[in-house]
Design a protein around this motif. Structure first.
Motif, PDB file in Angstrom:
ATOM      1  N   ARG A  82      53.886  85.190 -37.850  1.00 20.30           N
ATOM      2  CA  ARG A  82      54.920  86.143 -38.185  1.00 20.30           C
ATOM      3  C   ARG A  82      55.252  87.156 -37.092  1.00 20.30           C
ATOM      4  O   ARG A  82      56.298  87.783 -36.866  1.00 20.30           O
ATOM      5  N   SER A  83      54.371  87.105 -36.029  1.00 20.37           N
ATOM      6  CA  SER A  83      55.043  88.141 -34.822  1.00 20.37           C
ATOM      7  C   SER A  83      55.732  87.339 -33.696  1.00 20.37           C
ATOM      8  O   SER A  83      56.218  87.713 -32.802  1.00 20.37           O
ATOM      9  N   ARG A  84      56.041  86.009 -34.228  1.00 21.63           N
ATOM     10  CA  ARG A  84      56.762  85.268 -33.285  1.00 21.63           C
ATOM     11  C   ARG A  84      58.023  84.439 -33.687  1.00 21.63           C
ATOM     12  O   ARG A  84      57.721  83.727 -34.651  1.00 21.63           O
ATOM     13  N   THR A  85      58.981  84.684 -32.914  1.00 23.35           N
ATOM     14  CA  THR A  85      60.135  83.598 -33.630  1.00 23.35           C
ATOM     15  C   THR A  85      60.492  82.858 -32.642  1.00 23.35           C
ATOM     16  O   THR A  85      61.286  81.930 -32.716  1.00 23.35           O
ATOM     17  N   ASP A  86      59.507  82.426 -31.590  1.00 21.47           N
ATOM     18  CA  ASP A  86      59.840  81.604 -30.492  1.00 21.47           C
ATOM     19  C   ASP A  86      58.591  80.383 -30.482  1.00 21.47           C
ATOM     20  O   ASP A  86      58.521  79.722 -29.654  1.00 21.47           O
ATOM     21  N   VAL A  87      58.042  80.301 -31.737  1.00 28.29           N
ATOM     22  CA  VAL A  87      56.996  79.128 -32.009  1.00 28.29           C
ATOM     23  C   VAL A  87      57.392  78.372 -33.057  1.00 28.29           C
ATOM     24  O   VAL A  87      57.921  78.775 -34.152  1.00 28.29           O
ATOM     25  N   ILE A  88      57.698  76.936 -33.120  1.00 27.74           N
ATOM     26  CA  ILE A  88      57.938  76.065 -33.979  1.00 27.74           C
ATOM     27  C   ILE A  88      56.809  75.367 -34.172  1.00 27.74           C
ATOM     28  O   ILE A  88      56.084  74.764 -33.302  1.00 27.74           O
ATOM     29  N   TYR A  89      56.248  75.728 -35.447  1.00 23.97           N
ATOM     30  CA  TYR A  89      54.774  75.248 -35.751  1.00 23.97           C
ATOM     31  C   TYR A  89      54.904  74.155 -36.699  1.00 23.97           C
ATOM     32  O   TYR A  89      55.443  73.835 -37.721  1.00 23.97           O
ATOM     33  N   SER A  90      54.003  73.170 -36.382  1.00 20.77           N
ATOM     34  CA  SER A  90      53.525  71.937 -37.374  1.00 20.77           C
ATOM     35  C   SER A  90      51.874  72.158 -37.496  1.00 20.77           C
ATOM     36  O   SER A  90      51.244  72.353 -36.568  1.00 20.77           O
ATOM     37  N   GLY A  91      51.703  71.807 -38.591  1.00 21.73           N
ATOM     38  CA  GLY A  91      50.038  71.751 -39.082  1.00 21.73           C
ATOM     39  C   GLY A  91      49.767  70.297 -39.487  1.00 21.73           C
ATOM     40  O   GLY A  91      50.538  69.672 -40.059  1.00 21.73           O
ATOM     41  N   TYR A  92      48.584  69.807 -39.211  1.00 24.18           N
ATOM     42  CA  TYR A  92      48.095  68.548 -39.559  1.00 24.18           C
ATOM     43  C   TYR A  92      46.735  68.812 -40.192  1.00 24.18           C
ATOM     44  O   TYR A  92      45.972  69.501 -39.396  1.00 24.18           O
ATOM     45  N   ASP A  93      46.470  68.113 -41.281  1.00 22.37           N
ATOM     46  CA  ASP A  93      44.974  68.240 -41.797  1.00 22.37           C
ATOM     47  C   ASP A  93      44.595  67.105 -42.484  1.00 22.37           C
ATOM     48  O   ASP A  93      45.416  66.308 -43.046  1.00 22.37           O
ATOM     49  N   LEU A  94      43.429  66.758 -42.996  1.00 26.04           N
ATOM     50  CA  LEU A  94      42.849  65.455 -43.394  1.00 26.04           C
ATOM     51  C   LEU A  94      42.740  65.803 -44.889  1.00 26.04           C
ATOM     52  O   LEU A  94      42.762  64.960 -45.684  1.00 26.04           O
ATOM     53  N   ILE A  95      42.380  66.908 -45.260  1.00 19.97           N
ATOM     54  CA  ILE A  95      42.048  66.994 -46.819  1.00 19.97           C
ATOM     55  C   ILE A  95      43.373  67.187 -47.475  1.00 19.97           C
ATOM     56  O   ILE A  95      44.224  68.279 -47.260  1.00 19.97           O
ATOM     57  N   PRO A  96      43.646  66.378 -48.356  1.00 27.30           N
ATOM     58  CA  PRO A  96      44.812  66.536 -49.200  1.00 27.30           C
ATOM     59  C   PRO A  96      45.203  67.694 -50.079  1.00 27.30           C
ATOM     60  O   PRO A  96      46.163  68.025 -50.016  1.00 27.30           O
ATOM     61  N   ALA A  97      43.968  68.364 -50.629  1.00 23.74           N
ATOM     62  CA  ALA A  97      44.155  69.729 -51.181  1.00 23.74           C
ATOM     63  C   ALA A  97      44.687  70.646 -50.230  1.00 23.74           C
ATOM     64  O   ALA A  97      45.464  71.579 -50.713  1.00 23.74           O
ATOM     65  N   ASN A  98      44.093  70.740 -49.036  1.00 25.45           N
ATOM     66  CA  ASN A  98      44.737  71.547 -48.007  1.00 25.45           C
ATOM     67  C   ASN A  98      46.155  71.460 -47.867  1.00 25.45           C
ATOM     68  O   ASN A  98      46.947  72.453 -47.515  1.00 25.45           O
ATOM     69  N   ILE A  99      46.572  70.180 -47.529  1.00 21.30           N
ATOM     70  CA  ILE A  99      47.829  69.899 -47.198  1.00 21.30           C
ATOM     71  C   ILE A  99      48.794  70.296 -48.318  1.00 21.30           C
ATOM     72  O   ILE A  99      49.709  71.055 -47.815  1.00 21.30           O
ATOM     73  N   GLU A 100      48.514  70.038 -49.580  1.00 22.02           N
ATOM     74  CA  GLU A 100      49.234  70.494 -50.580  1.00 22.02           C
ATOM     75  C   GLU A 100      49.518  71.972 -50.719  1.00 22.02           C
ATOM     76  O   GLU A 100      50.547  72.553 -50.930  1.00 22.02           O
ATOM     77  N   MET A 101      48.345  72.754 -50.508  1.00 24.46           N
ATOM     78  CA  MET A 101      48.302  74.184 -50.370  1.00 24.46           C
ATOM     79  C   MET A 101      49.103  74.908 -49.218  1.00 24.46           C
ATOM     80  O   MET A 101      50.009  75.617 -49.500  1.00 24.46           O
ATOM     81  N   SER A 102      49.042  73.960 -48.149  1.00 26.90           N
ATOM     82  CA  SER A 102      49.606  74.499 -46.867  1.00 26.90           C
ATOM     83  C   SER A 102      51.284  74.250 -47.132  1.00 26.90           C
ATOM     84  O   SER A 102      52.159  75.231 -46.956  1.00 26.90           O
ATOM     85  N   LYS A 103      51.563  73.234 -47.822  1.00 26.02           N
ATOM     86  CA  LYS A 103      52.889  72.782 -48.220  1.00 26.02           C
ATOM     87  C   LYS A 103      53.674  73.950 -48.987  1.00 26.02           C
ATOM     88  O   LYS A 103      54.858  74.350 -48.969  1.00 26.02           O
ATOM     89  N   ALA A 104      52.909  74.167 -50.120  1.00 26.81           N
ATOM     90  CA  ALA A 104      53.294  75.040 -51.257  1.00 26.81           C
ATOM     91  C   ALA A 104      53.446  76.233 -50.494  1.00 26.81           C
ATOM     92  O   ALA A 104      54.397  77.274 -51.022  1.00 26.81           O
ATOM     93  N   ASN A 105      52.635  76.946 -49.742  1.00 26.57           N
ATOM     94  CA  ASN A 105      52.461  78.294 -49.175  1.00 26.57           C
ATOM     95  C   ASN A 105      53.307  78.583 -47.924  1.00 26.57           C
ATOM     96  O   ASN A 105      53.792  79.689 -47.672  1.00 26.57           O
ATOM     97  N   PHE A 106      53.467  77.460 -47.172  1.00 28.72           N
ATOM     98  CA  PHE A 106      54.030  77.753 -45.739  1.00 28.72           C
ATOM     99  C   PHE A 106      55.200  76.890 -45.254  1.00 28.72           C
ATOM    100  O   PHE A 106      55.799  76.884 -44.192  1.00 28.72           O
ATOM    101  N   SER A 107      55.515  75.934 -46.045  1.00 30.86           N
ATOM    102  CA  SER A 107      56.728  74.868 -45.654  1.00 30.86           C
ATOM    103  C   SER A 107      57.982  75.791 -45.657  1.00 30.86           C
ATOM    104  O   SER A 107      58.281  76.485 -46.444  1.00 30.86           O
ATOM    105  N   LYS A 108      58.553  75.380 -44.581  1.00 37.29           N
ATOM    106  CA  LYS A 108      60.290  75.707 -44.581  1.00 37.29           C
ATOM    107  C   LYS A 108      61.171  74.639 -43.594  1.00 37.29           C
ATOM    108  O   LYS A 108      60.438  73.946 -42.902  1.00 37.29           O
ATOM    109  N   ASP A 109      62.199  74.463 -44.504  1.00 37.23           N
ATOM    110  CA  ASP A 109      63.070  73.542 -43.858  1.00 37.23           C
ATOM    111  C   ASP A 109      63.770  73.834 -42.513  1.00 37.23           C
ATOM    112  O   ASP A 109      64.095  75.143 -42.274  1.00 37.23           O
ATOM    113  N   VAL A 110      63.418  73.347 -41.417  1.00 41.48           N
ATOM    114  CA  VAL A 110      63.882  73.478 -40.082  1.00 41.48           C
ATOM    115  C   VAL A 110      65.224  72.341 -39.711  1.00 41.48           C
ATOM    116  O   VAL A 110      64.686  71.186 -39.656  1.00 41.48           O
ATOM    117  N   LEU A 111      66.238  72.901 -39.627  1.00 37.94           N
ATOM    118  CA  LEU A 111      67.511  71.708 -39.474  1.00 37.94           C
ATOM    119  C   LEU A 111      67.449  71.658 -37.835  1.00 37.94           C
ATOM    120  O   LEU A 111      67.234  72.424 -37.071  1.00 37.94           O
TER     121      LEU A 111
END
Length: 111
Positions: A82-111
């Protein structure tokens, strides 16, 4: 003498064990453990600020990309992002439930 691994420690069972731990975690506690709390990550967040600034300077870039692997429960990373507009972030995890939670809460489309 080599110690025998428990079922949860065997490679083929680790993901199953991690998924069970994730699902059965107490709702109010960080799913990734104490080390992912806001308090415990204060120095890490300060370090990321310094590292980000130095990388941008050294690479002569306006923005840089981060790959966070494993991304964990995302307890503290949003404070940094939130303090940075200069970081393009990608996250990766192995736990499917965590991935789904992160997609629901943090995903945004970047063109």
């Amino acid at each position: 003498m080599k110690a025998e691994l428990t079922d949860a420690e065997k490679h083929e069972n680790r993901l199953i064990s991690w998924e069970k731990n994730w699902i059965n975690q107490i709702p109010s506690s960080p799913k990734s453990g104490y080390g992912s709390t806001i308090k415990a990550t204060e120095n890490m967040r300060k370090s990321l600020e310094t590292i980000t600034n130095q990388l941008k300077k050294d690479l002569a870039k306006e923005a840089i990309r981060f790959l966070d692997c494993p991304s964990g429960d995302m307890t503290w990373m949003p404070l940094f992002l939130r303090s940075r507009t200069d970081v393009i972030y990608s996250g990766y995890d192995l736990i499917p439930a965590n991935i789904e939670m992160s997609k629901a809460n943090f995903s945004k489309d970047v063109l």
